[in-house]
Scaffold this motif. Structure first.
Motif, short mmCIF file in Angstrom:
data_model
loop_
_atom_site.label_atom_id
_atom_site.label_comp_id
_atom_site.label_asym_id
_atom_site.label_seq_id
_atom_site.Cartn_x
_atom_site.Cartn_y
_atom_site.Cartn_z
N ASP A 179 0.81 -1.22 0.00
CA ASP A 179 0.00 0.00 0.00
C ASP A 179 0.85 1.27 0.00
N TYR A 180 2.15 1.14 0.14
CA TYR A 180 3.01 2.30 0.41
C TYR A 180 2.80 3.43 -0.59
N GLU A 181 2.91 3.14 -1.87
CA GLU A 181 2.81 4.19 -2.88
C GLU A 181 1.44 4.87 -2.86
N ARG A 182 0.38 4.10 -2.63
CA ARG A 182 -0.96 4.68 -2.63
C ARG A 182 -1.18 5.53 -1.37
N VAL A 183 -0.56 5.15 -0.26
CA VAL A 183 -0.64 6.00 0.94
C VAL A 183 0.09 7.31 0.70
N MET A 184 1.25 7.24 0.07
CA MET A 184 1.99 8.46 -0.25
C MET A 184 1.18 9.35 -1.20
N GLN A 185 0.47 8.75 -2.14
CA GLN A 185 -0.38 9.51 -3.05
C GLN A 185 -1.50 10.20 -2.29
N LEU A 186 -2.10 9.50 -1.32
CA LEU A 186 -3.15 10.11 -0.50
C LEU A 186 -2.62 11.32 0.25
N ILE A 187 -1.46 11.18 0.89
CA ILE A 187 -0.90 12.28 1.67
C ILE A 187 -0.49 13.43 0.76
N SER A 188 0.10 13.12 -0.37
CA SER A 188 0.48 14.15 -1.33
C SER A 188 -0.75 14.90 -1.82
N GLY A 189 -1.82 14.17 -2.11
CA GLY A 189 -3.06 14.80 -2.55
C GLY A 189 -3.67 15.66 -1.48
N TRP A 190 -3.58 15.21 -0.22
CA TRP A 190 -4.10 15.99 0.90
C TRP A 190 -3.34 17.30 1.02
N GLN A 191 -2.01 17.23 0.92
CA GLN A 191 -1.20 18.44 1.04
C GLN A 191 -1.48 19.41 -0.10
N SER A 192 -1.74 18.88 -1.31
CA SER A 192 -1.94 19.75 -2.47
C SER A 192 -3.22 20.57 -2.37
N THR A 220 7.11 -4.92 12.35
CA THR A 220 8.32 -5.28 13.10
C THR A 220 8.33 -4.68 14.49
N CYS A 221 7.57 -3.60 14.68
CA CYS A 221 7.47 -2.94 15.99
C CYS A 221 6.06 -3.16 16.53
N PRO A 222 5.90 -3.94 17.61
CA PRO A 222 4.55 -4.28 18.11
C PRO A 222 3.75 -3.06 18.56
N ARG A 223 4.43 -1.97 18.90
CA ARG A 223 3.72 -0.77 19.35
C ARG A 223 3.18 0.06 18.20
N CYS A 224 3.63 -0.19 16.99
CA CYS A 224 3.28 0.65 15.86
C CYS A 224 2.33 -0.09 14.92
N PHE A 225 1.24 0.53 14.57
CA PHE A 225 0.28 -0.10 13.65
C PHE A 225 -0.35 0.96 12.77
N ALA A 226 -0.87 0.52 11.63
CA ALA A 226 -1.50 1.44 10.68
C ALA A 226 -2.61 0.71 9.96
N ASP A 227 -3.63 1.47 9.56
CA ASP A 227 -4.77 0.93 8.83
C ASP A 227 -5.14 1.85 7.69
N VAL A 228 -5.86 1.30 6.73
CA VAL A 228 -6.33 2.09 5.58
C VAL A 228 -7.79 1.78 5.32
N ILE A 229 -8.45 2.71 4.66
CA ILE A 229 -9.73 2.43 4.02
C ILE A 229 -9.47 2.45 2.52
N GLU A 230 -9.79 1.35 1.87
CA GLU A 230 -9.62 1.23 0.42
C GLU A 230 -10.99 1.21 -0.24
N TYR A 231 -11.10 1.96 -1.34
CA TYR A 231 -12.37 1.98 -2.08
C TYR A 231 -12.07 2.04 -3.57
N ASP A 232 -12.61 1.09 -4.28
CA ASP A 232 -12.46 1.05 -5.74
C ASP A 232 -10.99 1.11 -6.15
N GLY A 233 -10.15 0.38 -5.41
CA GLY A 233 -8.73 0.30 -5.73
C GLY A 233 -7.89 1.47 -5.26
N LYS A 234 -8.50 2.42 -4.54
CA LYS A 234 -7.80 3.62 -4.10
C LYS A 234 -7.77 3.67 -2.58
N ILE A 235 -6.65 4.10 -2.00
CA ILE A 235 -6.58 4.34 -0.56
C ILE A 235 -7.19 5.71 -0.30
#
Length: 314
Positions: A179-192, A220-235
């Motif tokens: 999901d990495y690239e699509r998460v970066m796209q979401l954040i980049s779009g948010w900033q724009s 790898t770090c039990p204290r760190c976690f992340a989730d996404v909502i995916e819709y129609d192939g997009k994060i």
């Protein structure tokens, strides 16, 4: 008191002491310390003495502020049980005086300040950096009239996006490395879609660095976690957090594509339900004095704040 360069192994000892406290702030999170430029992690040092952990660092050069006393080492609040706090500050005072340096302790909580001698210390607070604290039950169940609009937004989101072009509808799930690239796209779009003043632009760069570092630790770090909502192939939404040894859930990052109505209440509620039900409190960080962010955080009705006093010697 002997300071040395902090190492990753030291966070195990930090966690052991943190578990004995009811510390509500995010200062001792590895993500917080390593991710934000201000802390200049490469300069960070640690000392152990009489069951107390002391952390100090030289802020990144652009944050030095001689007028407000930030011109040398900055100390985090001594980490220990509440009964040792006053003695820990006294010990730190003696150490700073012996070294001929100014004593500057950032992010000192209200409950620590109440134990300190106000005749001896300057106590300055900036409410822009108070961290918002919530009852997990409130974020998960959204009960009562005050949460009526939040429930409606989530209901509308679920109804609207339960189906999509591929027939699958939205999916709330754990983050995967793919999901990495699509998460970066979401954040980049948010900033724009935002306009930032110079100060907040620096914060956004810090936040992006924190996201990149944290995503490399998910799994790898039990204290760190992340989730996404995916819709129609997009994060369309992303959230990242941790649970501290003191029983506080922290939401470090939460981003959504506002083109999808109700996406923010949805990711907030789903993330809290999945991770924070057994926490004492949920810390959703500060508002940095940004009015829109302040309204958003207050609309979730915090039960309190982790206040941040700067403590210096008079």
């Amino acid at each position: 008191m002997q300071f040395r360069r902090i190492e990753d192994a030291d966070f195990c000892e930090i966690d052991k002491i943190l578990a004995k406290t009811e510390y509500n702030g995010s200062e001792y999170s590895p993500l917080y310390l390593k991710g934000w430029k201000f802390f200049n992690y490469e300069s960070m040092q640690i000392a152990y003495e009489n069951g107390v952990i002391y952390l100090r660092f030289l802020p990144h050069a652009e944050y030095f502020d001689e007028e407000n006393g930030v011109e040398g080492y900055v100390y985090l609040p001594p980490l220990t049980t509440i009964d040792k706090i006053k003695a820990a500050y006294d010990n730190l005072e003696d150490f700073c005086l012996s070294q001929g340096e100014k004593m500057y302790v950032m992010s000192t909580p209200e409950e620590y300040v109440q134990l300190l001698d106000s005749d001896k210390y300057n106590l300055v607070i900036n409410h822009d950096y108070d961290e918002y604290l919530y009852d997990p039950h409130d974020l998960i169940y959204l009960e009562g009239k005050k949460y009526h609009s939040k429930r409606n937004h989530i209901k509308r989101f679920v109804e609207t996006y339960s189906t999509s072009a591929d027939g699958k509808g939205y999916v709330f799930r754990s983050y995967q490395p793919s999901d990495y690239e699509r998460v970066m796209q979401l954040i980049s779009g948010w900033q724009s879609t935002k306009s930032f003043d110079e100060e907040y632009s620096d914060t956004e760069a810090d936040e992006l660095r924190l996201v990149k570092m944290a995503l490399s630790r998910v799994g790898t770090c039990p204290r760190c976690f992340a989730d996404v909502i995916e819709y129609d192939g997009k994060i369309i939404a992303f959230s990242m957090g941790e649970i501290t040894p003191s029983g506080v859930g922290i939401t470090h990052i939460e981003k959504g594509d506002i083109a999808y109505n109700g996406v923010y209440p949805a990711i907030c509620q789903m993330f809290a339900k999945k991770h924070f039900e057994n926490c004492r409190l949920v810390n959703r960080q500060e508002d940095m004095g940004l009015e829109g962010l302040r309204r958003s955080k207050r609309s979730l009705y915090p039960v309190g704040w982790a206040q941040k006093y700067a403590v210096t010697l008079k």
